[in-house]
Design an enzyme around this catalytic site. Structure first.
Site, PDB file in Angstrom:
ATOM      1  N   CYS A   1       0.863  -1.184   0.000  1.00 25.06           N
ATOM      2  CA  CYS A   1       0.000   0.000   0.000  1.00 25.06           C
ATOM      3  C   CYS A   1       0.900   1.235   0.000  1.00 25.06           C
ATOM      4  O   CYS A   1       2.122   1.134   0.162  1.00 25.06           O
ATOM      5  CB  CYS A   1      -0.894  -0.008   1.232  1.00 25.06           C
ATOM      6  SG  CYS A   1       0.035   0.017   2.779  1.00 25.06           S
TER       7      CYS A   1
ATOM      8  N   SER B   1       1.954 -10.768   9.214  1.00 22.76           N
ATOM      9  CA  SER B   1       1.160  -9.745   8.521  1.00 22.76           C
ATOM     10  C   SER B   1      -0.306 -10.167   8.559  1.00 22.76           C
ATOM     11  O   SER B   1      -0.727 -11.072   7.833  1.00 22.76           O
ATOM     12  CB  SER B   1       1.641  -9.613   7.074  1.00 22.76           C
ATOM     13  OG  SER B   1       0.669  -8.939   6.307  1.00 22.76           O
ATOM     14  N   SER B   2      -1.092  -9.517   9.429  1.00 28.90           N
ATOM     15  CA  SER B   2      -2.466  -9.987   9.604  1.00 28.90           C
ATOM     16  C   SER B   2      -3.291  -9.771   8.339  1.00 28.90           C
ATOM     17  O   SER B   2      -4.137 -10.587   7.993  1.00 28.90           O
ATOM     18  CB  SER B   2      -3.132  -9.332  10.813  1.00 28.90           C
ATOM     19  OG  SER B   2      -3.105  -7.943  10.709  1.00 28.90           O
ATOM     20  N   ASN B   3      -3.045  -8.693   7.592  1.00 28.04           N
ATOM     21  CA  ASN B   3      -3.862  -8.483   6.387  1.00 28.04           C
ATOM     22  C   ASN B   3      -3.551  -9.527   5.313  1.00 28.04           C
ATOM     23  O   ASN B   3      -4.405  -9.873   4.507  1.00 28.04           O
ATOM     24  CB  ASN B   3      -3.733  -7.039   5.877  1.00 28.04           C
ATOM     25  CG  ASN B   3      -2.454  -6.801   5.114  1.00 28.04           C
ATOM     26  OD1 ASN B   3      -2.374  -7.074   3.938  1.00 28.04           O
ATOM     27  ND2 ASN B   3      -1.423  -6.310   5.801  1.00 28.04           N
TER      28      ASN B   3
ATOM     29  N   CYS C   1      -8.944   4.304   5.168  1.00 21.57           N
ATOM     30  CA  CYS C   1      -8.039   3.695   4.200  1.00 21.57           C
ATOM     31  C   CYS C   1      -8.684   2.411   3.659  1.00 21.57           C
ATOM     32  O   CYS C   1      -9.064   1.537   4.434  1.00 21.57           O
ATOM     33  CB  CYS C   1      -6.709   3.349   4.860  1.00 21.57           C
ATOM     34  SG  CYS C   1      -5.642   2.468   3.725  1.00 21.57           S
TER      35      CYS C   1
ATOM     36  N   GLU D   1       0.341  -0.604  15.443  1.00 19.49           N
ATOM     37  CA  GLU D   1      -0.499   0.578  15.153  1.00 19.49           C
ATOM     38  C   GLU D   1      -1.471   0.858  16.300  1.00 19.49           C
ATOM     39  O   GLU D   1      -1.693   2.013  16.684  1.00 19.49           O
ATOM     40  CB  GLU D   1      -1.272   0.370  13.841  1.00 19.49           C
ATOM     41  CG  GLU D   1      -2.076   1.607  13.455  1.00 19.49           C
ATOM     42  CD  GLU D   1      -2.953   1.395  12.235  1.00 19.49           C
ATOM     43  OE1 GLU D   1      -2.525   0.703  11.287  1.00 19.49           O
ATOM     44  OE2 GLU D   1      -4.080   1.918  12.224  1.00 19.49           O
TER      45      GLU D   1
ATOM     46  N   HIS E   1      -1.074  -4.977  18.372  1.00 24.60           N
ATOM     47  CA  HIS E   1      -0.563  -4.538  17.066  1.00 24.60           C
ATOM     48  C   HIS E   1       0.144  -3.201  17.257  1.00 24.60           C
ATOM     49  O   HIS E   1      -0.313  -2.339  18.005  1.00 24.60           O
ATOM     50  CB  HIS E   1      -1.732  -4.407  16.074  1.00 24.60           C
ATOM     51  CG  HIS E   1      -1.270  -4.207  14.649  1.00 24.60           C
ATOM     52  ND1 HIS E   1      -0.849  -2.985  14.174  1.00 24.60           N
ATOM     53  CD2 HIS E   1      -1.165  -5.062  13.609  1.00 24.60           C
ATOM     54  CE1 HIS E   1      -0.503  -3.116  12.904  1.00 24.60           C
ATOM     55  NE2 HIS E   1      -0.689  -4.371  12.538  1.00 24.60           N
TER      56      HIS E   1
HETATM   57 FE1  SF4 Z   1      -1.219   1.191   4.312  1.00 28.33          FE
HETATM   58 FE2  SF4 Z   1      -2.242   1.603   6.797  1.00 28.33          FE
HETATM   59 FE3  SF4 Z   1      -1.365   3.617   5.312  1.00 28.33          FE
HETATM   60 FE4  SF4 Z   1      -3.589   2.330   4.598  1.00 28.33          FE
HETATM   61  S1  SF4 Z   1      -3.256   3.541   6.428  1.00 28.33           S
HETATM   62  S2  SF4 Z   1      -1.938   3.032   3.217  1.00 28.33           S
HETATM   63  S3  SF4 Z   1      -3.045   0.233   5.179  1.00 28.33           S
HETATM   64  S4  SF4 Z   1      -0.102   1.925   6.118  1.00 28.33           S
END
Ligand code: SF4
Length: 289
Positions: A18, A229-231, A200, A132, A130
Site C-alpha cells: 500500500c 502480517s495480519s492483512n 483507508c 499501530e 498490534h
Molecule cells: Fe497502508 Fe495503513 Fe497507510 Fe492504509 S493507512 S496506506 S493500510 S499503512
C-alpha cells in the site's frame, strides 16, 4: 497418454504494498544513503520479513524500544506510527527522528486527539498488541477502549452521558469490522466516526481483488506475505471462506510445488506489506516450473 490441462496464473489487482508501506520503505532507503553511522528502526518498518532482512543486511539495526538506541543516533519510526510517549522519549534522549508513519495513520491519531479533546470517549476497533493499535491508544490512553470483537462491542461499558467516536486500525478491512461497527451502532445510536473519505481502503481493495479472482474460478490462491502480517493472512481466509484453498508464502522456498502441480487456475496476490519484486519472483518461478 493423458494430456495435462493448460495451467493459468491469475494476478490479483490491486495487490501488494500500500502507499504507506511503499513510502516507509523509500524513507529507510533514503536514510541509508544519508546517515553516517548506524541507522536504527523502531519495530519492523513494515510487517514483511524479506524487507526487514534486506535492510538488516544493509546495516539497519531494528530495535523494539528506544532504550536500545544510543543517544544522538538516528532512528526511523515505522509505518504503523508511535504514541506521544515514544516521541517524548526520543526528544529527551536527543535522538534524530525520521518519522515514516503513514499519513493516514497520523490522520487517525489526530481524530483520536481532537475527539478526546471534545470530551468524547474513543472506541478503537483493532487487534490487541498490534504496533499501530499501541501507537493510536497512546494518544489518549484515559479516553480510549480497544474493541477486538463483536462480543467486546456487546459488553462495552461506557457511561450513558458520554459521546462516543470510533476509529479503526487501518489494516482491517471494512468487511472485517462491519459486524463490530453494527453492534456498536446498535448499542450507541449516536456514535460518531470518521467520514468515509477518511478511511483507508487498501486492505478492503486487496480483499475485493481476491473475491474477484474467486468469482473467475481460481482453484487455489497463493498469498505473498509474512506470517506476522495480519492483512496477508486475511487474504487467505477470504479465499478459504469461499471454498478455495490458499497458502501464505514469504518466499519462493515456501511454495508447495506438489500441491500447485495439482491445480489448474492459480490466483496470486500479496499482502499490503509485500513488495512486488517478491510477487514477480514467484511468477517467474511458476512459469519455469
Ligand atoms: Fe497502508 Fe495503513 Fe497507510 Fe492504509 S493507512 S496506506 S493500510 S499503512
Amino acid at each position: 497418454m493423458t494430456e495435462q490441462p493448460q495451467k493459468t496464473l491469475h494476478l490479483a489487482s490491486p495487490r501488494g504494498v500500500c502507499a504507506g508501506v511503499e513510502r516507509a520503505i523509500a524513507i529507510v532507503d533514503q536514510m541509508l544513503e544519508r546517515v553516517e553511522g548506524p541507522l536504527y528502526v523502531r519495530k519492523e518498518i513494515v510487517h514483511n520479513q524479506a524487507v526487514v532482512q534486506d535492510f538488516r543486511s544493509r546495516g539497519v539495526i531494528f530495535v523494539d524500544e528506544l532504550d536500545e538506541v544510543p543517544s544522538g543516533a538516528s532512528v526511523v519510526f515505522s509505518a504503523h506510527g508511535v504514541s506521544p510517549a515514544v516521541r517524548d522519549e526520543a526528544n529527551r534522549r536527543d535522538l534524530r527522528v525520521v518519522d515514516a508513519t503513514c499519513p493516514l495513520v497520523t490522520k487517525v491519531h489526530k481524530q483520536v486527539v481532537n475527539n478526546a479533546d471534545k470530551g468524547r470517549h474513543i472506541v478503537l476497533i483493532g487487534h490487541e498488541g498490534h504496533d499501530e493499535v499501541e501507537g493510536t491508544m497512546g494518544e489518549a490512553p484515559d479516553h480510549i477502549t480497544l474493541v477486538t470483537s463483536e462480543a467486546d462491542a456487546a459488553s462495552l461499558d461506557i457511561p450513558d452521558d458520554r459521546d462516543v467516536y470510533h476509529v479503526t486500525q487501518t489494516t482491517l478491512s471494512v468487511d472485517e469490522t462491519r459486524g463490530i461497527v453494527e453492534e456498536l451502532e446498535r448499542r450507541l445510536p449516536d456514535m460518531k466516526g470518521p467520514a468515509k473519505s477518511d478511511i483507508c481502503y487498501a486492505t478492503q481493495n486487496r480483499q475485493d481483488g481476491v473475491k474477484e479472482m474467486v468469482a473467475r474460478g481460481i482453484d487455489h490462491l497463493v498469498v505473498v506475505g509474512s506470517s506476522n502480517s495480519s492483512n496477508s493472512k486475511r487474504l487467505c481466509e477470504v479465499a478459504e471462506k469461499a471454498g478455495v484453498s490458499a497458502n501464505l508464502v514469504g518466499s519462493i522456498d515456501e511454495l508447495d510445488m506438489n500441491e500447485l502441480c495439482q491445480k489448474v487456475n492459480i490466483g496470486l496476490t500479496a499482502g499490503a506489506s509485500a513488495p512486488e519484486h517478491l510477487v514477480q519472483g514467484i511468477v517467474e518461478h511458476l512459469r519455469d516450473a
